[in-house]
Write a protein that holds these residues in place. Structure first.
Motif, PDB file in Angstrom:
ATOM      1  N   THR A  65       0.818  -1.214   0.000  1.00  0.00           N
ATOM      2  CA  THR A  65       0.000   0.000   0.000  1.00  0.00           C
ATOM      3  C   THR A  65       0.851   1.263   0.000  1.00  0.00           C
ATOM      4  O   THR A  65       1.950   1.296   0.546  1.00  0.00           O
ATOM      5  CB  THR A  65      -0.934   0.049   1.222  1.00  0.00           C
ATOM      6  N   GLN A  66       0.319   2.290  -0.619  1.00  0.00           N
ATOM      7  CA  GLN A  66       0.953   3.606  -0.594  1.00  0.00           C
ATOM      8  C   GLN A  66      -0.082   4.629  -1.050  1.00  0.00           C
ATOM      9  O   GLN A  66      -0.378   4.749  -2.237  1.00  0.00           O
ATOM     10  CB  GLN A  66       2.183   3.659  -1.491  1.00  0.00           C
ATOM     11  N   GLY A  67      -0.614   5.375  -0.080  1.00  0.00           N
ATOM     12  CA  GLY A  67      -1.670   6.329  -0.376  1.00  0.00           C
ATOM     13  C   GLY A  67      -1.278   7.383  -1.392  1.00  0.00           C
ATOM     14  O   GLY A  67      -2.112   7.826  -2.193  1.00  0.00           O
ATOM     15  N   SER A  68      -0.015   7.792  -1.396  1.00  0.00           N
ATOM     16  CA  SER A  68       0.432   8.824  -2.324  1.00  0.00           C
ATOM     17  C   SER A  68       0.462   8.345  -3.766  1.00  0.00           C
ATOM     18  O   SER A  68       0.613   9.142  -4.690  1.00  0.00           O
ATOM     19  CB  SER A  68       1.823   9.331  -1.925  1.00  0.00           C
ATOM     20  N   ARG A  69       0.301   7.050  -3.974  1.00  0.00           N
ATOM     21  CA  ARG A  69       0.287   6.475  -5.327  1.00  0.00           C
ATOM     22  C   ARG A  69      -1.077   5.874  -5.651  1.00  0.00           C
ATOM     23  O   ARG A  69      -1.178   4.935  -6.454  1.00  0.00           O
ATOM     24  CB  ARG A  69       1.374   5.404  -5.456  1.00  0.00           C
ATOM     25  N   SER A  70      -2.114   6.407  -5.033  1.00  0.00           N
ATOM     26  CA  SER A  70      -3.446   5.812  -5.164  1.00  0.00           C
ATOM     27  C   SER A  70      -4.453   6.713  -5.860  1.00  0.00           C
ATOM     28  O   SER A  70      -5.664   6.578  -5.657  1.00  0.00           O
ATOM     29  CB  SER A  70      -3.969   5.408  -3.780  1.00  0.00           C
ATOM     30  N   ALA A  71      -3.980   7.652  -6.671  1.00  0.00           N
ATOM     31  CA  ALA A  71      -4.840   8.504  -7.493  1.00  0.00           C
ATOM     32  C   ALA A  71      -5.916   9.213  -6.674  1.00  0.00           C
ATOM     33  O   ALA A  71      -7.063   9.331  -7.091  1.00  0.00           O
ATOM     34  CB  ALA A  71      -5.480   7.675  -8.611  1.00  0.00           C
ATOM     35  N   GLY A  72      -5.536   9.679  -5.479  1.00  0.00           N
ATOM     36  CA  GLY A  72      -6.448  10.440  -4.652  1.00  0.00           C
ATOM     37  C   GLY A  72      -7.430   9.612  -3.846  1.00  0.00           C
ATOM     38  O   GLY A  72      -8.243  10.169  -3.090  1.00  0.00           O
ATOM     39  N   ARG A  73      -7.381   8.298  -3.964  1.00  0.00           N
ATOM     40  CA  ARG A  73      -8.295   7.429  -3.212  1.00  0.00           C
ATOM     41  C   ARG A  73      -7.639   6.982  -1.911  1.00  0.00           C
ATOM     42  O   ARG A  73      -6.421   6.928  -1.819  1.00  0.00           O
ATOM     43  CB  ARG A  73      -8.668   6.211  -4.069  1.00  0.00           C
ATOM     44  N   ASP A  74      -8.465   6.649  -0.912  1.00  0.00           N
ATOM     45  CA  ASP A  74      -7.869   6.234   0.354  1.00  0.00           C
ATOM     46  C   ASP A  74      -7.440   4.770   0.281  1.00  0.00           C
ATOM     47  O   ASP A  74      -7.954   3.970  -0.505  1.00  0.00           O
ATOM     48  CB  ASP A  74      -8.811   6.485   1.527  1.00  0.00           C
ATOM     49  N   THR A  75      -6.479   4.441   1.114  1.00  0.00           N
ATOM     50  CA  THR A  75      -5.874   3.110   1.081  1.00  0.00           C
ATOM     51  C   THR A  75      -6.878   2.019   1.401  1.00  0.00           C
ATOM     52  O   THR A  75      -6.822   0.925   0.828  1.00  0.00           O
ATOM     53  CB  THR A  75      -4.678   3.057   2.047  1.00  0.00           C
ATOM     54  N   GLU A  76      -7.804   2.292   2.303  1.00  0.00           N
ATOM     55  CA  GLU A  76      -8.806   1.274   2.629  1.00  0.00           C
ATOM     56  C   GLU A  76      -9.619   0.870   1.408  1.00  0.00           C
ATOM     57  O   GLU A  76      -9.901  -0.319   1.193  1.00  0.00           O
ATOM     58  CB  GLU A  76      -9.743   1.789   3.721  1.00  0.00           C
ATOM     59  N   ALA A  77     -10.003   1.852   0.598  1.00  0.00           N
ATOM     60  CA  ALA A  77     -10.783   1.559  -0.605  1.00  0.00           C
ATOM     61  C   ALA A  77      -9.966   0.718  -1.578  1.00  0.00           C
ATOM     62  O   ALA A  77     -10.489  -0.214  -2.212  1.00  0.00           O
ATOM     63  CB  ALA A  77     -11.236   2.858  -1.269  1.00  0.00           C
TER      64      ALA A  77
END
Length: 212
Positions: free
Chosen positions: A12-24
């Motif tokens: 996981t890495q939130g900064s690489r998730s296109a603005g979506r949260d890690t849980e999603a």
């Protein structure tokens, strides 16, 4: 929870998730059939990583998928994770297992045959090998150019441990990594940045299965 059965491994890495949260992202990956999830989340506070780890622990436990924590044995223990993934400069494998229990899964990052053999001798449950291809993930060894699939083959032949390829891997090249002897592949952006993380996970798993 056997690393020998892992085909797809989400880091996981939130900064690489296109603005979506890690849980999603994790929920979608679980729906897509991911085999293991590693809580990485560089750039956030310990408190934030702990709180996120607690939430991911619930999601992964409900799905029957192991949760590991990158580097941090203390956070792995605090969120009741299934194990930890250690870099070359992190705690020894034996210390991590002592603190987390004999049943914990302990992986070690490697990029050479020597490092992989040392990890096996230390009692690691699997080795993460990379970066296979060039990647922008800064904390992956040899990230700029990649070590290539020949190194995957060399390490897979040298140690009797599951080999998880990491670094610059996506559905287009994952088959070559698996064909070289990797048990599975670990990815960040191939899932976290995908338009449809669930579909991306399923596609990645299918490619690896077909190549093995």
């Amino acid at each position: 929870m056997n690393p020998k059965e892992w085909r797809t491994y989400l880091v996981t890495q939130g900064s690489r998730s296109a603005g979506r949260d890690t849980e999603a992202i994790v929920e979608a990956a679980l729906d897509g059939g991911v085999d293991a999830v590693q809580l990485r989340e560089k750039g956030v506070s310990d408190a934030e990583r702990y709180e996120l780890g607690r939430r991911l622990r619930e999601l992964t436990a409900d799905a029957g998928v192991p949760l590991l924590v990158n580097d941090r044995v203390d956070i792995a223990g605090a969120v009741d994770a299934d194990g930890v993934h250690l870099g070359q400069s992190d705690l020894p494998v034996a210390v991590a297992r002592e603190r987390l229990g004999e049943e914990a899964v302990v992986g070690r990052s490697t990029s050479t045959v020597g490092e992989a053999r040392a990890a096996a001798e230390a009692g690691a449950d699997y080795v993460g090998v990379g970066a296979v291809y060039g990647t922008g993930t800064k904390d992956v060894p040899d990230a700029k150019d990649g070590i290539g699939t020949d190194r995957i083959r060399e390490i897979a032949e040298a140690v009797d441990l599951p080999v998880i390829g990491i670094g610059g891997i996506d559905a287009d090249n994952a088959g070559a990594v698996a064909a070289a002897g990797a048990t599975g592949v670990a990815v960040v952006s191939a899932i976290t940045a995908a338009d449809d993380p669930r579909a991306a996970t399923a596609a990645l798993r299918e490619v690896v299965d077909d190549a093995r």
